[in-house]
Structures are given as structure tokens and as C-alpha cells.
Design a protein around this motif. Structure first.
Motif, mmCIF file in Angstrom:
data_model
loop_
_atom_site.group_PDB
_atom_site.id
_atom_site.type_symbol
_atom_site.label_atom_id
_atom_site.label_comp_id
_atom_site.label_asym_id
_atom_site.label_seq_id
_atom_site.Cartn_x
_atom_site.Cartn_y
_atom_site.Cartn_z
ATOM 1 N N LEU A 191 -7.297 3.349 -0.819
ATOM 2 C CA LEU A 191 -6.023 3.443 -0.481
ATOM 3 C C LEU A 191 -6.036 4.545 0.824
ATOM 4 O O LEU A 191 -5.327 4.245 1.769
ATOM 5 C CB LEU A 191 -4.840 4.091 -1.443
ATOM 6 C CG LEU A 191 -4.518 2.784 -2.499
ATOM 7 C CD1 LEU A 191 -3.861 3.649 -3.695
ATOM 8 C CD2 LEU A 191 -3.686 1.681 -1.894
ATOM 9 N N ARG A 192 -7.006 5.382 0.825
ATOM 10 C CA ARG A 192 -7.049 6.305 1.727
ATOM 11 C C ARG A 192 -7.688 5.745 2.897
ATOM 12 O O ARG A 192 -7.309 6.004 4.165
ATOM 13 C CB ARG A 192 -7.956 7.598 1.234
ATOM 14 C CG ARG A 192 -7.162 8.556 0.584
ATOM 15 C CD ARG A 192 -8.306 9.993 0.380
ATOM 16 N NE ARG A 192 -7.383 10.743 -0.492
ATOM 17 C CZ ARG A 192 -7.697 10.737 -1.767
ATOM 18 N NH1 ARG A 192 -8.412 10.125 -2.546
ATOM 19 N NH2 ARG A 192 -7.208 11.981 -2.766
ATOM 20 N N THR B 204 -9.508 3.663 -6.979
ATOM 21 C CA THR B 204 -8.326 3.093 -6.179
ATOM 22 C C THR B 204 -7.832 4.162 -5.003
ATOM 23 O O THR B 204 -7.314 3.557 -4.011
ATOM 24 C CB THR B 204 -7.316 2.800 -7.270
ATOM 25 O OG1 THR B 204 -7.719 2.128 -8.187
ATOM 26 C CG2 THR B 204 -5.976 2.409 -6.667
ATOM 27 N N THR C 253 2.270 1.803 -3.580
ATOM 28 C CA THR C 253 1.148 2.046 -4.478
ATOM 29 C C THR C 253 0.832 3.327 -4.183
ATOM 30 O O THR C 253 0.857 4.070 -5.591
ATOM 31 C CB THR C 253 -0.026 1.127 -3.930
ATOM 32 O OG1 THR C 253 0.418 -0.366 -4.027
ATOM 33 C CG2 THR C 253 -1.169 1.392 -4.858
ATOM 34 N N VAL C 254 0.786 4.031 -3.145
ATOM 35 C CA VAL C 254 0.326 5.482 -3.274
ATOM 36 C C VAL C 254 1.517 6.430 -3.808
ATOM 37 O O VAL C 254 1.173 7.064 -4.591
ATOM 38 C CB VAL C 254 0.231 5.883 -1.800
ATOM 39 C CG1 VAL C 254 -0.144 7.281 -1.723
ATOM 40 C CG2 VAL C 254 -1.240 5.080 -1.241
ATOM 41 N N ALA D 168 0.833 -1.204 -0.054
ATOM 42 C CA ALA D 168 0.029 0.134 -0.024
ATOM 43 C C ALA D 168 0.877 1.457 -0.035
ATOM 44 O O ALA D 168 0.516 2.227 -0.753
ATOM 45 C CB ALA D 168 -1.015 -0.019 1.299
ATOM 46 N N PHE E 52 -1.648 8.170 4.430
ATOM 47 C CA PHE E 52 -1.720 8.308 2.973
ATOM 48 C C PHE E 52 -0.999 9.808 2.743
ATOM 49 O O PHE E 52 -0.456 9.810 1.633
ATOM 50 C CB PHE E 52 -3.304 8.364 2.732
ATOM 51 C CG PHE E 52 -3.440 8.685 1.194
ATOM 52 C CD1 PHE E 52 -3.881 7.812 0.428
ATOM 53 C CD2 PHE E 52 -3.880 9.881 0.690
ATOM 54 C CE1 PHE E 52 -4.033 7.849 -0.916
ATOM 55 C CE2 PHE E 52 -4.006 10.157 -0.547
ATOM 56 C CZ PHE E 52 -4.002 9.077 -1.389
ATOM 57 N N GLU F 165 -7.442 2.429 3.454
ATOM 58 C CA GLU F 165 -6.483 1.497 4.133
ATOM 59 C C GLU F 165 -5.405 2.365 4.907
ATOM 60 O O GLU F 165 -4.990 1.772 6.023
ATOM 61 C CB GLU F 165 -5.841 0.672 3.088
ATOM 62 C CG GLU F 165 -4.924 -0.366 3.601
ATOM 63 C CD GLU F 165 -4.227 -0.955 2.277
ATOM 64 O OE1 GLU F 165 -3.139 -2.153 2.355
ATOM 65 O OE2 GLU F 165 -4.828 -0.888 0.949
ATOM 66 N N LEU F 166 -4.995 3.351 4.403
ATOM 67 C CA LEU F 166 -3.645 3.813 4.963
ATOM 68 C C LEU F 166 -4.078 4.936 6.018
ATOM 69 O O LEU F 166 -3.272 5.201 6.895
ATOM 70 C CB LEU F 166 -2.704 4.374 3.852
ATOM 71 C CG LEU F 166 -1.879 3.549 3.119
ATOM 72 C CD1 LEU F 166 -1.378 4.515 2.128
ATOM 73 C CD2 LEU F 166 -1.224 2.553 3.924
#
Length: 532
Positions: free
Chosen positions: A425-426, A421, A392-393, A389, A433, A428-429
Motif C-alpha cells: 500500500l505504501r 500488505t 484500505t489504509v 486503496a 499513505f 501504491e499510494l
């Protein structure tokens, strides 16, 4: 041969002359007309007439027959070059050589090179080299510069863009006062070279200059090529409306069922424009037009490019098996012709189709090795989801920044998935983020590509052994084990010899061997690990 003014009465006189008992006057007059047919839409009329003129004296091996054959090759160059031009030019060259006519040999060699251009770049290059020698011997500066332009076009298609740019700029300088039509085509290819190097503003300027030269000539081929180049630059720059305006006359011309005209790349440009609009039906119709195009049975470079676009459109339309077949054809044709950019495009689409992230990494490696900066942002964003993650960001942020820096906006159709996407991600992190995004956004395009390549192992690739090798290293290992030397591996994989040497050094270190001999000591393991 030079452009000559010719009127309808002149054409009528030629037809009357060919019907006479003595066709020689009609044949001589007809030999003066090829540029008329070459420049305008009635090329097929000219093909028919010149074939009739040749047929009135089929056994003639005189200078007039050589001129008529050269004229016919010139007319088919714009009317219907595939399967015809090279053979006609070679026949004309044989007669011109018999007569010691160096001035005619240059155009014959030039036309022969165009005839090979669609399917064999190296053969075309050799013919251009011969044509330059003949043109220089004849003191014909026009054909010298024209062949330099052809060499630039060949290097562009081989993705040797530093060479391409130098050759094309030289050709434009030499041609503008001699033949604005050929100068226009050289500028259109210069535009394409600028675009794939990630310079859309330069690409647009060159395309606009190409169109400015071509429009006053009323030469549909040159105008069509220039408008296609301008449309490609505009759509890449985020101006699809301007691209549609630029290409509208070309769409009318090539879409007219009653008009059989040849504008190289027109269907490809129109298909790509439809893809950018999300118009899959339109894209499929345009790609289907030329996707099976051949010259003497061999797929042309245009067909190789069309296979990629057609495969992408089929994939997006959910026609998975058909898409797989087209993309397989694309990779085969790109490897045979030596077209790294087309190979990378096909590999990336195969990666999207199969979910195999290694194919997308291979596409990025090719794009990096050949300076294809236009495609780096797309590569970054296609690779990001396979990483952990935070990585990825960072890669998505770097891709977003690369789009901005290069002036190459994201396709409108890809925005929804991209936003979804980012939202995931926001979640998840959470608070992590913004920091990850800022770190990625601070990377230059070159730094971002390097980071993405380093981060590919973030999901657990071992540090040593066969499992630690990247897909490219595995392929290099297989080819080395098969006995290929570094230059042969470089040619097979479209990379420089120094890059091959670097890959070998890395894989030797990971495997704990010193050289090819050490690698060959593990043939069974190597065969299992690196089989294609």
C-alpha cells in the motif's frame, strides 16, 4: 445436598454394605458420598458404585432412591455428563415430587438444567427458572444463587452479555460465602463475557479471582475451568507464555491417556492456544478430541465452537475440502443452538476460505449487533483488502488503533502478511499513505466499524436496484418475501428487531418500494437476487 467429608473407610464400608443380604445400610451410607466423587478425579468410581446401589433395589420409589439418583446425577455432572445427567436428574425429580420434597427438587431441577445446557439453552433456562422457584420455596439460598449463575452462563453463550454480566455478578456475590466452587465457575464465565466485550484486563482479574477460589478446593473441574479462562485472557492480551503456564496442569490432566476426566472447554482452549502459537499439528490434535461431541445425538455448544477452530486449523494446513465441511457444520450448529459469536467466527473463516467478502461483512454485522468488541479489530483487518486503496489504509490503521485501545494485540502469526500488505500500500499510494493512515488511526473502534461498513461499496456497488443491496439486506429481503415477520427475521439472523426494521427501510428506499407488499411485487427478481 451439601458437601460431606468422606474417607476411604467410609467408601469401603459402603461397598461391604452393598454386598450384604440387606443392602439398606450400604445404600444409606452411599447416599452420603456423592460430593466426594463430584469434587475429585475418581468420579467414574462413584458412578459405578451408585449404579450398583440403585440396582440393589431397582423397583424402590422411596426417598432413599431419590437421593441416590440425585447423587448419581451430581457425580456424572463432573465425570461424564453427556447422555446421562438430564435423564438421571429427571428420574430423581419425579421421585422427589412424589415425596413432596421441595428441598430435593431444587438440586434435581438444577442438575436437569445442566443436562440440557449443552444442547438446548432455552430448555435449560426454563429448568433454571423452575429450580429457582423450588429453591426459594425450600429456603435454599445456595441453589437460588447457583441457578442465577447458570442463567448467566446461558446468556453468555447466547451473546446477551449485558444480561450475562448482571446475572453472573449477582451469582458471585451470593455464592462466595456459600459455595466457592460454583462462584469460581461463575467468575470464569464472567471473565469470558468481559473478554468478548473487549475488556481483557477485566477478564484477567475475574479469571484470577476464579482460580483463587478454586485452588484450595482441590476440585479439578473448577480449577480446570478457571485455568482455561485465565489462559484465554492471557493469550488475548499478548501473553502466550503466561497462558501456557496457566493451562499446563490442565494439559497434563486431560492429556493423560489413563485418566478419563471431563473439563468443559479444555480441549478448545488448548487448541486455540496452539493456533495462536502457529502450531497447526497441535491445534488439529486438540480440536479432533471433542469436535464430534454430542449429547443424545445432538452436537453440543462445545462441539460447535470446536468446528470453527478445527475448520480454521484445516484451512491453514491447506486441507480445503475438510475445512469447508467443518465450517458448514459450525454454521449449522451455531444457527440451531442460537450462538451468534460462533456463527460470526464460522462466517469469517468461510470468507477467508472462499474469498467471499460478503461473509466477512456478515460476521462483522453480527459482532456489531451483539457487542462482540474483542473481534472488531480482526474484522476490520479482514475487510480492508477488499476496499479501494485509501479506504484500505484507513481501515487497517483503525484496526491497528483498535488493537491498541482494547489491549488486544494481533496474533504473532498474522504479522508477516500484515506487514507485506502495508508495504504494498505504501508503494501504491506513495505520499498519500501517511495522511490516509493518520485519518484511520484517529477513528475510535466504533467509528472505525461504522466507516468499514460504509466503505464496503467503494468498488462500484450501484446506488439503487437489487445490485445495490448489501448481503445482509438481500437476506432480509428474501426472508421478508418468504413471509417472515420482523421478530422471526431477527431470530433467524441473530439481530435485534430494530436492526431488522432499519435494514428493511434501507432496502425499500434502494428498491423504490414502500413496504412488504411492494417487495412482493418483484418475486422473480427478488428470488434471483437473494437466493442463498
Amino acid at each position: 445436598m451439601r458437601p460431606r467429608a468422606a474417607s476411604r473407610p467410609a467408601r469401603g464400608g459402603s461397598l461391604w454394605g452393598l454386598a450384604a443380604d440387606d443392602p439398606a445400610p450400604g445404600r444409606r451410607l452411599g447416599a452420603e458420598l456423592p460430593w466426594l466423587w463430584h469434587l475429585h478425579r475418581n468420579g467414574l468410581e462413584g458412578v459405578g458404585f451408585l449404579r450398583r446401589a440403585l440396582g440393589r433395589a431397582p423397583s424402590d420409589r422411596g426417598h432413599l432412591q431419590a437421593r441416590l439418583l440425585t447423587g448419581l446425577a451430581l457425580v456424572v455432572d463432573t465425570a461424564s455428563p453427556l447422555d446421562q445427567e438430564h435423564g438421571l436428574a429427571r428420574q430423581a425429580l419425579e421421585l422427589a415430587t412424589e415425596h413432596g420434597d421441595e428441598e430435593l427438587r431444587g438440586p434435581c431441577l438444577s442438575l436437569a438444567s445442566v443436562g440440557r445446557f449443552y444442547t438446548d439453552f432455552e430448555a435449560a433456562w426454563e429448568l433454571t427458572t423452575q429450580a429457582v422457584r423450588s429453591a426459594r420455596a425450600a429456603g435454599d439460598a445456595l441453589f437460588v444463587h447457583a441457578q442465577v449463575g447458570m442463567q448467566g452462563m446461558i446468556r453468555h453463550l447466547q451473546d446477551r452479555h449485558d444480561e450475562a454480566c448482571s446475572l453472573l455478578e449477582s451469582a458471585v456475590d451470593g455464592l462466595q460465602g456459600r459455595h466457592p466452587g460454583i462462584a469460581s465457575t461463575a467468575l470464569a464465565f464472567l471473565s469470558a463475557t468481559s473478554l468478548v466485550r473487549g475488556r481483557p484486563a477485566d477478564a484477567r482479574r475475574s479469571a484470577e479471582d476464579a482460580l483463587e477460589l478454586a485452588e484450595p478446593l482441590h476440585d479439578y473441574l473448577r480449577v480446570g475451568i478457571a485455568r482455561g479462562a485465565l489462559a484465554n485472557a492471557l493469550v488475548a492480551s499478548g501473553d502466550p507464555a503466561g497462558a501456557h503456564d496457566a493451562v499446563r496442569p490442565v494439559r497434563r490432566l486431560v492429556g493423560d491417556a489413563d485418566t478419563d476426566v471431563f473439563v468443559p472447554g479444555a480441549a478448545l482452549t488448548l487448541g486455540r492456544l496452539c493456533l495462536a502459537d502457529g502450531d497447526l499439528d497441535g491445534a488439529l490434535r486438540w480440536f479432533e478430541r471433542d469436535v464430534r461431541q454430542t449429547d443424545h445425538g445432538a452436537p453440543t455448544y462445545l462441539a460447535a465452537q470446536m468446528h470453527v477452530g478445527y475448520g480454521e486449523a484445516l484451512r491453514l494446513a491447506g486441507r480445503i475440502e475438510a475445512a469447508r465441511d467443518e465450517l458448514d457444520r459450525a454454521t449449522d450448529a451455531a444457527r440451531r443452538l442460537g450462538m451468534p459469536r460462533t456463527l460470526a467466527d464460522a462466517l469469517e473463516q468461510q470468507g477467508h476460505l472462499t474469498g467471499d467478502i460478503s461473509l466477512r461483512h456478515e460476521a462483522l454485522a453480527i459482532r456489531l449487533d451483539h457487542g462482540l468488541r474483542m473481534y472488531w479489530p480482526d474484522s476490520l483487518e479482514s475487510l480492508a483488502p477488499a476496499m479501494a486503496a485509501p479506504a484500505t489504509v484507513r481501515v487497517l490503521a483503525a484496526g491497528d488503533r483498535a488493537h491498541e485501545v482494547m489491549g488486544l494485540p494481533r496474533r504473532p502469526g498474522g504479522r508477516r502478511g500484515y506487514d507485506a500488505t502495508l508495504a504494498a500500500l505504501r508503494d501504491e499510494l506513495g505520499a498519500g499513505f501517511p495522511a490516509a493512515w493518520a485519518e484511520g488511526a484517529a477513528l475510535s473502534p466504533d467509528e472505525a466499524v461504522a466507516y468499514a461498513r460504509r466503505a464496503r461499496g467503494a468498488r462500484g456497488r450501484p446506488a439503487s436496484g437489487w445490485g445495490s443491496l448489501t448481503p445482509t439486506e438481500l437476506t432480509v429481503a428474501r426472508l421478508a418475501a418468504e413471509g417472515l415477520n420482523n421478530p422471526q427475521i431477527a431470530a433467524r439472523l441473530f439481530m435485534s428487531r430494530s436492526t431488522v426494521k432499519t435494514h428493511l427501510a434501507h432496502l425499500y428506499a434502494k428498491l423504490g418500494v414502500a413496504n412488504r407488499t411492494g417487495l412482493a411485487a418483484f418475486p422473480a427478481a427478488a428470488g434471483r437476487a437473494v437466493a442463498p
